[in-house]
Design an enzyme around this catalytic site. Sequence first.
Site, PDB file in Angstrom:
ATOM      1  N   GLU A 225       0.803  -1.220   0.000  1.00 21.41           N
ATOM      2  CA  GLU A 225       0.000   0.000   0.000  1.00 21.41           C
ATOM      3  C   GLU A 225       0.840   1.276   0.000  1.00 21.41           C
ATOM      4  O   GLU A 225       0.332   2.358   0.301  1.00 21.41           O
ATOM      5  CB  GLU A 225      -0.943  -0.026   1.208  1.00 21.41           C
ATOM      6  CG  GLU A 225      -1.922  -1.178   1.157  1.00 21.41           C
ATOM      7  CD  GLU A 225      -2.602  -1.425   2.487  1.00 21.41           C
ATOM      8  OE1 GLU A 225      -3.599  -0.744   2.758  1.00 21.41           O
ATOM      9  OE2 GLU A 225      -2.142  -2.293   3.246  1.00 21.41           O
TER      10      GLU A 225
ATOM     11  N   SER B 103      -6.595  -3.175   2.806  1.00 18.94           N
ATOM     12  CA  SER B 103      -7.020  -2.663   1.505  1.00 18.94           C
ATOM     13  C   SER B 103      -7.415  -3.755   0.524  1.00 18.94           C
ATOM     14  O   SER B 103      -7.245  -3.622  -0.678  1.00 18.94           O
ATOM     15  CB  SER B 103      -5.917  -1.789   0.876  1.00 18.94           C
ATOM     16  OG  SER B 103      -5.815  -0.571   1.542  1.00 18.94           O
TER      17      SER B 103
ATOM     18  N   ASP C 126     -15.623  -2.185   8.336  1.00 24.38           N
ATOM     19  CA  ASP C 126     -16.260  -2.615   7.092  1.00 24.38           C
ATOM     20  C   ASP C 126     -17.255  -3.733   7.373  1.00 24.38           C
ATOM     21  O   ASP C 126     -17.000  -4.619   8.205  1.00 24.38           O
ATOM     22  CB  ASP C 126     -15.208  -3.100   6.099  1.00 24.38           C
ATOM     23  CG  ASP C 126     -14.226  -2.004   5.711  1.00 24.38           C
ATOM     24  OD1 ASP C 126     -14.592  -0.820   5.792  1.00 24.38           O
ATOM     25  OD2 ASP C 126     -13.091  -2.341   5.329  1.00 24.38           O
TER      26      ASP C 126
ATOM     27  N   GLU D 129     -13.914  -6.381   9.120  1.00 27.94           N
ATOM     28  CA  GLU D 129     -12.664  -5.988   9.767  1.00 27.94           C
ATOM     29  C   GLU D 129     -12.769  -4.553  10.235  1.00 27.94           C
ATOM     30  O   GLU D 129     -13.656  -3.804   9.805  1.00 27.94           O
ATOM     31  CB  GLU D 129     -11.474  -6.137   8.811  1.00 27.94           C
ATOM     32  CG  GLU D 129     -11.517  -5.214   7.618  1.00 27.94           C
ATOM     33  CD  GLU D 129     -10.285  -5.353   6.730  1.00 27.94           C
ATOM     34  OE1 GLU D 129      -9.251  -5.859   7.199  1.00 27.94           O
ATOM     35  OE2 GLU D 129     -10.355  -4.946   5.561  1.00 27.94           O
TER      36      GLU D 129
ATOM     37  N   ARG E 204     -12.009   2.620  10.821  1.00 22.65           N
ATOM     38  CA  ARG E 204     -13.101   2.399   9.865  1.00 22.65           C
ATOM     39  C   ARG E 204     -13.456   0.921   9.885  1.00 22.65           C
ATOM     40  O   ARG E 204     -12.587   0.066   9.687  1.00 22.65           O
ATOM     41  CB  ARG E 204     -12.696   2.818   8.454  1.00 22.65           C
ATOM     42  CG  ARG E 204     -13.886   2.979   7.495  1.00 22.65           C
ATOM     43  CD  ARG E 204     -13.451   3.005   6.043  1.00 22.65           C
ATOM     44  NE  ARG E 204     -13.022   1.695   5.597  1.00 22.65           N
ATOM     45  CZ  ARG E 204     -11.808   1.420   5.147  1.00 22.65           C
ATOM     46  NH1 ARG E 204     -10.888   2.361   5.062  1.00 22.65           N
ATOM     47  NH2 ARG E 204     -11.504   0.192   4.762  1.00 22.65           N
TER      48      ARG E 204
ATOM     49  N   GLY F 277      -7.377   5.142   5.003  1.00 18.98           N
ATOM     50  CA  GLY F 277      -6.765   6.051   4.042  1.00 18.98           C
ATOM     51  C   GLY F 277      -7.224   7.486   4.197  1.00 18.98           C
ATOM     52  O   GLY F 277      -8.336   7.770   4.656  1.00 18.98           O
TER      53      GLY F 277
ATOM     54  N   TYR G 225      -8.920   2.348  -5.011  1.00 20.66           N
ATOM     55  CA  TYR G 225      -8.016   3.466  -5.231  1.00 20.66           C
ATOM     56  C   TYR G 225      -7.917   3.926  -6.677  1.00 20.66           C
ATOM     57  O   TYR G 225      -7.045   4.723  -7.001  1.00 20.66           O
ATOM     58  CB  TYR G 225      -6.621   3.109  -4.688  1.00 20.66           C
ATOM     59  CG  TYR G 225      -6.658   2.812  -3.206  1.00 20.66           C
ATOM     60  CD1 TYR G 225      -7.020   3.795  -2.300  1.00 20.66           C
ATOM     61  CD2 TYR G 225      -6.374   1.547  -2.724  1.00 20.66           C
ATOM     62  CE1 TYR G 225      -7.066   3.534  -0.944  1.00 20.66           C
ATOM     63  CE2 TYR G 225      -6.421   1.267  -1.368  1.00 20.66           C
ATOM     64  CZ  TYR G 225      -6.774   2.269  -0.481  1.00 20.66           C
ATOM     65  OH  TYR G 225      -6.833   2.006   0.857  1.00 20.66           O
TER      66      TYR G 225
ATOM     67  N   ASN H 207     -10.250  -1.251  10.387  1.00 22.95           N
ATOM     68  CA  ASN H 207      -9.002  -0.701   9.870  1.00 22.95           C
ATOM     69  C   ASN H 207      -8.531   0.407  10.802  1.00 22.95           C
ATOM     70  O   ASN H 207      -9.243   1.407  10.986  1.00 22.95           O
ATOM     71  CB  ASN H 207      -9.244  -0.161   8.450  1.00 22.95           C
ATOM     72  CG  ASN H 207      -7.985   0.238   7.735  1.00 22.95           C
ATOM     73  OD1 ASN H 207      -7.031   0.702   8.349  1.00 22.95           O
ATOM     74  ND2 ASN H 207      -7.982   0.084   6.424  1.00 22.95           N
TER      75      ASN H 207
END
Length: 335
Positions: free
Chosen positions: A28, A154, A269, A285, A267, A291, A228, A287
């Site tokens: 990443e 990611s 998900d 998960e 964050r 980002g 992305y 995070n």
Amino acid sequence: MGNPEGWQAVTLDTKYHVAVLMGGWANERPVSLMSGEGVAKALEARGHTVTRIDMDRTVAAKIAEAAPDVVFNALHGVPGEDGTVQGMLDLMGVPYTHSGLATSVIAIDKELTKQQLVPRGIPMPGGRIVKSEELYEKDPLPRPYVLKPVNEGSSVGVAIVTDESNYGNPIRPDAKGPWQEFRQLLAEPFIRGRELTTAVIDGPDGPRALTVTELVPKSGFYDFDAKYTDGMTEHVCPADLPEEITALCLDLAVRAHKALGCKGTSRTDFRWDDENGVDGLFVLETNTQPGMTPLSLVPEQARHCGMSYEDLVEAIVAEALRTHANGGGNGTDQA
């Protein structure tokens, strides 16, 4: 949705010297460089002094030479998200943003995350760890199922194995997939339905969930490229959901944030099988280093709640300084 009830963005009255740590050597790296540059420009726009540091093996010396008041950790993946950098900064006594060593070690490992969250009543998919070579003999779960690296972010290296996939049955060793890159993988049942995500931001009164975004890839699923590459995924913010699903996402995101001991921002998900109502919502998960690029979800949700990108960055820095001043380690107090 508007501002979360009682939410007040915390900005900084004092001007600080902030080292923005970015880059590194993980998959990443390009995303981290974009996140770090965005953060650096936001801090400079607010009058702070910024030193940009591209992560390499001499990073400790670079930080010591810069002597910042605080480090903004804009790294994604190993070693910036797995506790390595956090432990180094703890030893150096330098305040830093986001979660600390213990939380980072747990949250980047999908199996450890389940062990932390599921006993606390947070629904997650079942599954098990498998050795990659086992896949060449038989499927670990009934198809369709998902294979993912145990400690990558990611959606790096994620594969959905179906009866129609051209991986073979059983999977062929020469078929391109994460089994060629990783010794072990997490196998989980595939949950049909919708991809959702919720950001959480810390403040003086504790963590607050912002809103829920639905992620609708134009093709395939929400993998690294879809995340992305501009135009590959539609972000529906706020998501068009039943009120009870929105409320449950917000609640579960805060509960996961607190159970893992996250700091600054996180964050979470979700996957939601909309044919099963609240019983169809699962956490995938959490995070700890989400980002901060122009396409990233946390800044987008913050904007929806009336918080500018600059406000968001300053709020994350303010939380790091507050945590350090109170003598607490970043994210070592899971509850």
